[in-house]
Design a protein around this motif. Sequence first.
Motif, PDB file in Angstrom:
ATOM      1  N   ALA A 268       2.308  26.034   1.140  1.00 13.36           N
ATOM      2  CA  ALA A 268       3.107  27.042   0.539  1.00 13.36           C
ATOM      3  C   ALA A 268       4.628  26.849   1.064  1.00 13.36           C
TER       4      ALA A 268
ATOM      5  N   PHE B 156       5.309  39.325  -2.745  1.00  8.68           N
ATOM      6  CA  PHE B 156       4.405  38.896  -3.841  1.00  8.68           C
ATOM      7  C   PHE B 156       5.059  39.584  -5.034  1.00  8.68           C
TER       8      PHE B 156
ATOM      9  N   SER C  70       5.331  33.735  -1.035  1.00  5.76           N
ATOM     10  CA  SER C  70       4.589  34.874  -0.744  1.00  5.76           C
ATOM     11  C   SER C  70       3.242  34.446   0.021  1.00  5.76           C
ATOM     12  N   THR C  71       2.844  33.136  -0.258  1.00 10.21           N
ATOM     13  CA  THR C  71       1.623  32.435   0.213  1.00 10.21           C
ATOM     14  C   THR C  71       1.459  32.594   1.799  1.00 10.21           C
TER      15      THR C  71
ATOM     16  N   ARG D 114       6.298  36.684  -7.538  1.00  7.62           N
ATOM     17  CA  ARG D 114       5.127  36.207  -8.522  1.00  7.62           C
ATOM     18  C   ARG D 114       5.004  37.182  -9.872  1.00  7.62           C
TER      19      ARG D 114
ATOM     20  N   GLU E 229       5.659  30.131  -4.338  1.00 10.98           N
ATOM     21  CA  GLU E 229       4.751  30.260  -3.139  1.00 10.98           C
ATOM     22  C   GLU E 229       5.221  30.974  -1.853  1.00 10.98           C
TER      23      GLU E 229
ATOM     24  N   VAL F 274       0.383  36.214   2.631  1.00 16.97           N
ATOM     25  CA  VAL F 274      -1.273  36.360   2.278  1.00 16.97           C
ATOM     26  C   VAL F 274      -2.008  35.652   3.341  1.00 16.97           C
ATOM     27  N   SER F 275      -1.835  34.554   3.767  1.00 15.81           N
ATOM     28  CA  SER F 275      -2.373  33.739   4.404  1.00 15.81           C
ATOM     29  C   SER F 275      -2.415  34.435   5.847  1.00 15.81           C
TER      30      SER F 275
ATOM     31  N   LYS G 135      -6.628  29.067   5.694  1.00 12.17           N
ATOM     32  CA  LYS G 135      -5.474  29.891   5.551  1.00 12.17           C
ATOM     33  C   LYS G 135      -4.045  29.100   6.240  1.00 12.17           C
TER      34      LYS G 135
ATOM     35  N   GLN H 248      -1.932  36.660 -11.432  1.00 10.65           N
ATOM     36  CA  GLN H 248      -0.814  37.142 -10.434  1.00 10.65           C
ATOM     37  C   GLN H 248      -0.847  38.739 -10.371  1.00 10.65           C
TER      38      GLN H 248
ATOM     39  N   SER I 174      -3.158  26.368   3.907  1.00 10.76           N
ATOM     40  CA  SER I 174      -2.466  26.912   2.825  1.00 10.76           C
ATOM     41  C   SER I 174      -0.885  27.390   2.825  1.00 10.76           C
TER      42      SER I 174
END
Length: 459
Positions: free
Chosen positions: A148, A355, A323-324, A359, A321, A327-328, A141, A401, A144
């Motif tokens: 992002a 997000f 929002s990633t 997205r 990306e 999320v991670s 994560k 999404q 990731s």
Amino acid sequence: MQRRNGQCQPLVANGACKDGAATETDGSNATKAPIPIPVATATATAAAKASQTLSSSCGCYFSLACSIGSMSLACGSLWQIPNTTDRITLQRGLFLTSLGFIYFVSLTDFCNKYLLETKRGQQFRHKYRLMISDVLEVTNKFVSAIQASFSFLVGLIVCKSTCSKSFVYASHFLMEAYGWFGTAYFMYDIWSMYKVHTQKIADKLHLLRLTKAQPLSNGHPRNYYDKAGNGSGTAASGGGATAQRGGNNNGSTPSTPHEICDYDGACVQIPKDGRWDFLKYVITHPVMMIHHVFIGTFGLLVVTYIRGGGHCIYSYMFMMEFSTPFVSLRSILSTMGLKDSRAYIVNGLAMLATFFVCRVCMWPYVMWRYSLAIDATSMWAAMSGLPRGCIISIAILFLPQLYWFYLMVMGALKVFLPKRQKRPAELKKLGSELQPNALTATPTPLETPPAAIVNGGNK
């Protein structure tokens, strides 16, 4: 006959115990002089540990150096491009892809070695009771989130540079360059998620063998974690509140001890032999595989290289990306057992907001801008004029999404609107009020004492 005192304290200068040293006794109560422990043995053990720590640190920071070096080479290769509208050649693109593989693999190796082999990393694991699979998940994560952040930064730069010139036809070499570099991440990430998945199975089977019938919490008991480098388990010290801290990487709980919680919220049955082939993993995770393969090949490679334009539109796809990282971070906090913390709640709200904007709302906004750029009568008219392959590509990118946002909303509702459970005192009171009537055998509220009912109402 010899015995060793269990209360042995640290060694003093002569090699003996400070208090309660090992002693030699015979059948009487007489006690002889302490048996000294050789200093050479202790020195050799300390030297071996120091050598192992030094070797681990060197390997850890060598991976970090490879990661920084590959990124530096990638950036240096772009300084030679004179104009922003120049194309990335095939040779340069393949070179960037190879550097991308080196960067993401070495960064992952650095994070894993730091958490598993260094002193500070093991202190971090001990504090949050992280198993090896948890460490791999945290690393996955974290990498990731790094990717992002790069993607969002590239998209923002290209958007500011190209959208003011031409929404449809402008181009920027940085978009193509990161298309080549970033495609390595999505191919690497498939293998990384597979390794996390298989390590979860290995840890779960190991714990099932050790704990047998002991109750599990979120897939594995949190009062145990694996030491790096051996298969033995160690009970982590701490109070009861700490021992109850836990959570898996998605917030769900396996229904049986022979299941593990996967990253997408599903509970996966552990095979009897403990093996999970890569092909089976790909087949059982179709949504994530389609997303990664599509973005890693068509989305980032074919579109940016063959199309050779429209980079303003593609920059919005890169900015999705944004929002990633949230999320991670949510997954990392869950793995660390901080689901009840304020940071987890704040991050969850930020994740939902970013997000939804980046997205869910991004593609309708881009299509609206596109309809204005081509002077279409409406957004739907602009979409209907797109090639069929383009429409299918948008659907493949956009529909997952919506599915993931639905899962996020459902998870947020469980956090902010939990089902109210009756307290034990309330349940006991309710049970006493609904005792069965001796005459009708029907649960009705009891208005008279049971003795009066049995005696026909006569006291």
